[in-house]
Design a protein around this motif. Structure first.
Motif, PDB file in Angstrom:
ATOM      1  N   LYS A   4      -0.216   6.977  -9.704  1.00  0.00           N
ATOM      2  CA  LYS A   4      -0.352   7.897 -10.806  1.00  0.00           C
ATOM      3  C   LYS A   4      -1.230   8.626 -11.352  1.00  0.00           C
ATOM      4  O   LYS A   4      -2.092   9.848 -11.307  1.00  0.00           O
ATOM      5  CB  LYS A   4       1.946   8.829 -11.510  1.00  0.00           C
ATOM      6  N   ASP A   5      -2.063   7.745 -12.002  1.00  0.00           N
ATOM      7  CA  ASP A   5      -3.294   7.435 -13.000  1.00  0.00           C
ATOM      8  C   ASP A   5      -4.809   7.668 -12.521  1.00  0.00           C
ATOM      9  O   ASP A   5      -5.319   8.929 -12.339  1.00  0.00           O
ATOM     10  CB  ASP A   5      -2.824   6.446 -13.892  1.00  0.00           C
ATOM     11  N   LEU A   6      -4.129   7.208 -11.119  1.00  0.00           N
ATOM     12  CA  LEU A   6      -5.574   7.094  -9.859  1.00  0.00           C
ATOM     13  C   LEU A   6      -5.713   8.646  -9.591  1.00  0.00           C
ATOM     14  O   LEU A   6      -6.651   9.147  -9.235  1.00  0.00           O
ATOM     15  CB  LEU A   6      -5.582   5.935  -9.337  1.00  0.00           C
ATOM     16  N   ILE A   7      -4.464   8.784  -9.036  1.00  0.00           N
ATOM     17  CA  ILE A   7      -4.442  10.431  -8.601  1.00  0.00           C
ATOM     18  C   ILE A   7      -4.966  11.525  -8.870  1.00  0.00           C
ATOM     19  O   ILE A   7      -5.423  12.610  -8.825  1.00  0.00           O
ATOM     20  CB  ILE A   7      -2.585  10.281  -7.470  1.00  0.00           C
ATOM     21  N   THR A   8      -4.084  11.268 -10.494  1.00  0.00           N
ATOM     22  CA  THR A   8      -3.885  12.241 -11.300  1.00  0.00           C
ATOM     23  C   THR A   8      -5.910  13.145 -12.110  1.00  0.00           C
ATOM     24  O   THR A   8      -6.471  13.504 -12.332  1.00  0.00           O
ATOM     25  CB  THR A   8      -3.343  12.105 -12.196  1.00  0.00           C
ATOM     26  N   MET A  23       0.902  -1.124   0.038  1.00  0.00           N
ATOM     27  CA  MET A  23       0.064   0.064  -0.337  1.00  0.00           C
ATOM     28  C   MET A  23       0.734   1.459   0.240  1.00  0.00           C
ATOM     29  O   MET A  23       2.228   1.210   1.141  1.00  0.00           O
ATOM     30  CB  MET A  23      -1.272   0.432   0.932  1.00  0.00           C
ATOM     31  N   ALA A  24       0.569   2.560  -0.861  1.00  0.00           N
ATOM     32  CA  ALA A  24       0.665   3.302  -0.130  1.00  0.00           C
ATOM     33  C   ALA A  24       0.193   4.376   0.169  1.00  0.00           C
ATOM     34  O   ALA A  24      -0.269   4.466   0.708  1.00  0.00           O
ATOM     35  CB  ALA A  24       0.922   4.051  -2.283  1.00  0.00           C
ATOM     36  N   THR A  42       6.103   4.596  -2.150  1.00  0.00           N
ATOM     37  CA  THR A  42       5.723   3.225  -3.105  1.00  0.00           C
ATOM     38  C   THR A  42       6.770   2.434  -2.098  1.00  0.00           C
ATOM     39  O   THR A  42       8.053   2.801  -1.624  1.00  0.00           O
ATOM     40  CB  THR A  42       5.248   2.820  -3.372  1.00  0.00           C
ATOM     41  N   ARG A  43       6.966   0.596  -1.713  1.00  0.00           N
ATOM     42  CA  ARG A  43       7.855   0.286  -1.870  1.00  0.00           C
ATOM     43  C   ARG A  43       9.198   0.644  -2.900  1.00  0.00           C
ATOM     44  O   ARG A  43      10.560   0.683  -3.247  1.00  0.00           O
ATOM     45  CB  ARG A  43       8.106  -0.889  -1.568  1.00  0.00           C
ATOM     46  N   SER A  80       1.158  -0.590  -9.557  1.00  0.00           N
ATOM     47  CA  SER A  80       2.350  -0.108 -10.128  1.00  0.00           C
ATOM     48  C   SER A  80       2.281   1.029  -9.497  1.00  0.00           C
ATOM     49  O   SER A  80       1.628   2.210  -9.483  1.00  0.00           O
ATOM     50  CB  SER A  80       2.808  -0.224 -11.954  1.00  0.00           C
ATOM     51  N   LYS A  81       3.361   2.201 -10.005  1.00  0.00           N
ATOM     52  CA  LYS A  81       3.430   3.658  -9.690  1.00  0.00           C
ATOM     53  C   LYS A  81       2.755   4.036 -10.314  1.00  0.00           C
ATOM     54  O   LYS A  81       1.887   5.341 -10.421  1.00  0.00           O
ATOM     55  CB  LYS A  81       5.331   3.956  -9.846  1.00  0.00           C
ATOM     56  N   ALA A  82       3.194   4.195 -11.778  1.00  0.00           N
ATOM     57  CA  ALA A  82       1.911   4.389 -13.017  1.00  0.00           C
ATOM     58  C   ALA A  82       0.720   5.027 -12.660  1.00  0.00           C
ATOM     59  O   ALA A  82       0.262   5.379 -13.229  1.00  0.00           O
ATOM     60  CB  ALA A  82       2.759   3.788 -14.047  1.00  0.00           C
TER      61      ALA A  82
END
Length: 120
Positions: free
Chosen positions: A93-97, A1-2, A27-28, A88-90
């Motif tokens: 980022k897409d979710l938050i954006t 979890m981030a 994240t890790r 994944s990190k991508a």
């Protein structure tokens, strides 16, 4: 979890001396910064407590920030449950954006009222 937090990015400065406030996703595999469209003076941000201080609209901004962080965490948890695995990190980022995309926002959301309030 981030892990989600707010970060005042002092590396970037606008002409009026303000800095962008960003959501930091740790994240890790590393960190991600996503701008949320709020700009503050360095003395208006309490980095230790992650709250806006010495700003005329601090109560409103702090309420908006706590709501946004909760929405982001809920969105991440729902997506992880849906996929059945870590994101994944991508993807993170897409979710938050996506929280700040204009096509996702209608006239009745807290975000649209917030943007109108700030612009006024």
């Amino acid at each position: 979890m981030a892990t989600l937090n707010y970060y005042l990015d002092r590396r970037s400065v606008k002409a009026d001396g303000t800095h962008p406030l960003k959501i930091s996703l740790n994240t890790r595999s590393g960190s991600i910064l996503v701008s949320i469209g709020i700009y503050l003076q360095a003395n208006q941000w309490d980095a230790a407590n992650k709250v806006v201080i010495r700003h005329p609209r601090r109560l409103f901004l702090n309420s908006f920030l706590s709501d946004t962080l909760l929405n982001a965490e809920q969105l991440i948890l729902e997506e992880q449950r849906r996929q059945g695995s870590a994101l994944s990190k991508a993807q993170l980022k897409d979710l938050i954006t996506s929280l700040f995309r204009s096509d996702r926002i209608n006239d009745k959301t807290v975000y649209s009222v917030f943007i109108t309030f700030i612009n006024d």
